[in-house]
Enzyme design. Structure first.
Site, PDB file in Angstrom:
ATOM      1  N   HIS A 133      -8.597  -0.805   5.400  1.00  0.00           N
ATOM      2  CA  HIS A 133      -8.955  -2.114   5.963  1.00  0.00           C
ATOM      3  C   HIS A 133      -9.426  -3.003   4.818  1.00  0.00           C
ATOM      4  O   HIS A 133     -10.258  -2.569   4.005  1.00  0.00           O
ATOM      5  CB  HIS A 133     -10.038  -1.956   7.034  1.00  0.00           C
ATOM      6  CG  HIS A 133     -10.407  -3.262   7.667  1.00  0.00           C
ATOM      7  ND1 HIS A 133      -9.609  -3.877   8.598  1.00  0.00           N
ATOM      8  CD2 HIS A 133     -11.460  -4.086   7.452  1.00  0.00           C
ATOM      9  CE1 HIS A 133     -10.165  -5.037   8.945  1.00  0.00           C
ATOM     10  NE2 HIS A 133     -11.278  -5.185   8.261  1.00  0.00           N
ATOM     11  N   ALA A 152      -8.753  -3.036  -5.137  1.00  0.00           N
ATOM     12  CA  ALA A 152      -9.388  -2.084  -4.214  1.00  0.00           C
ATOM     13  C   ALA A 152      -8.383  -1.259  -3.412  1.00  0.00           C
ATOM     14  O   ALA A 152      -8.292  -0.040  -3.566  1.00  0.00           O
ATOM     15  CB  ALA A 152     -10.336  -2.831  -3.271  1.00  0.00           C
ATOM     16  N   GLU A 153      -7.563  -1.937  -2.592  1.00  0.00           N
ATOM     17  CA  GLU A 153      -6.704  -1.175  -1.672  1.00  0.00           C
ATOM     18  C   GLU A 153      -5.789  -0.187  -2.390  1.00  0.00           C
ATOM     19  O   GLU A 153      -5.726   0.997  -2.008  1.00  0.00           O
ATOM     20  CB  GLU A 153      -5.840  -2.131  -0.854  1.00  0.00           C
ATOM     21  CG  GLU A 153      -6.654  -2.999   0.083  1.00  0.00           C
ATOM     22  CD  GLU A 153      -5.781  -3.926   0.885  1.00  0.00           C
ATOM     23  OE1 GLU A 153      -4.737  -3.486   1.372  1.00  0.00           O
ATOM     24  OE2 GLU A 153      -6.150  -5.096   1.036  1.00  0.00           O
ATOM     25  N   ASN A 187       0.839  -1.212   0.000  1.00  0.00           N
ATOM     26  CA  ASN A 187       0.000   0.000   0.000  1.00  0.00           C
ATOM     27  C   ASN A 187       0.869   1.254   0.000  1.00  0.00           C
ATOM     28  O   ASN A 187       0.551   2.246  -0.651  1.00  0.00           O
ATOM     29  CB  ASN A 187      -0.945  -0.006   1.196  1.00  0.00           C
ATOM     30  CG  ASN A 187      -2.172  -0.876   0.937  1.00  0.00           C
ATOM     31  OD1 ASN A 187      -3.046  -0.491   0.182  1.00  0.00           O
ATOM     32  ND2 ASN A 187      -2.195  -2.052   1.523  1.00  0.00           N
ATOM     33  N   ASP A 214     -11.095   0.148  13.680  1.00  0.00           N
ATOM     34  CA  ASP A 214     -11.848   0.176  12.407  1.00  0.00           C
ATOM     35  C   ASP A 214     -13.205   0.869  12.570  1.00  0.00           C
ATOM     36  O   ASP A 214     -14.138   0.609  11.808  1.00  0.00           O
ATOM     37  CB  ASP A 214     -12.066  -1.248  11.868  1.00  0.00           C
ATOM     38  CG  ASP A 214     -10.744  -1.958  11.619  1.00  0.00           C
ATOM     39  OD1 ASP A 214     -10.667  -3.174  11.881  1.00  0.00           O
ATOM     40  OD2 ASP A 214      -9.791  -1.271  11.213  1.00  0.00           O
TER      41      ASP A 214
END
Ligand code: GRF
Length: 210
Positions: free
Chosen positions: A112, A182-183, A16, A153
């Site tokens: 997340h 996605a991330e 990430n 979260d």
């Protein structure tokens, strides 16, 4: 208007972080600049990724501090010493206490690997999230970027993206798909959104007092 100064906090492979640095380099995070990478351990491959991009790094280990407050204080000092205005948790696995959360209220975001409120909260991190999704038999999962508050979260959701679960998926295969689809897309987008929002707040503040 000066770019919002960003620190990225990491613990593992740093994919990430890599997505953030690549998007920054491509000019897709114009409102912010990644000035510091803080790792929770000195083995994190994310540190090598940061070094390749000439990013300043720091390692702050929880076990080096007597308690959570001392750990929090060390993190806040490092952030403040570097003029950091916004924090991105990117696969960061240490607990941030109230000392950090209140010092950077609504300035910390986290990625997340599920569609919150599913498969999140205490104990849901890394592969465990995807194991739970597969065990439940969901047909769709995804990732969420949210603000960090005192509830794991639990902060306000910023962005989400859905990803298909496919027959025969293993946790590793599903994790990789959620990262790719996605991330790595959401986190740079959310980083730009929040960095821009901070710039606007600074602009309004400077206009107010001028
Ligand atoms: C991965 O499980 C990812 O889904 C979550 O943190 C873990 C490590 O990510 N966000 P990274 O490769 O260190 O960014």
């Amino acid at each position: 208007m000066a770019k919002t100064k960003i620190a990225v906090m990491v613990s593992g492979g740093g994919t990430n972080l890599q997505a953030l640095m690549d998007q920054e380099k491509a000019g897709n995070i114009p409102s912010g600049e990644i000035d510091l990478v803080i790792a929770s351990n000195d083995k994190a491959y994310a540190l090598q990724r940061a070094a390749k991009y000439n990013k300043k790094t720091a390692v702050i280990k929880r076990k080096d501090y007597a308690d959570q407050d001392a750990f929090d204080a060390a993190i806040v000092k490092t952030l403040r010493d570097n003029g950091i205005e916004m924090v991105i948790l990117a696969g960061y696995l240490s607990i941030l206490g109230q000392g950090v959360i209140s010092a950077y209220k609504d300035r910390i975001i986290n990625i997340h690997p599920s569609l919150i409120p599913s498969f999140c909260g205490k104990g849901f991190y890394g592969l465990k999230v995807h194991e739970a999704a597969l065990a439940k038999g969901v047909k769709v999962t995804g990732a969420t970027v949210h603000f960090v508050n005192e509830i794991p979260d639990g902060g306000k959701i910023i962005l989400q993206k859905a990803v298909e679960v496919e027959d025969g998926d293993t946790p590793e295969v599903l994790q990789r798909r959620v990262m790719e689809q996605a991330e790595w897309i959401l986190l740079p987008k959310a980083a730009e959104m929040v960095a821009h929002q901070i710039q606007e707040e600074k602009r309004h503040e400077s206009e107010r007092i001028s």
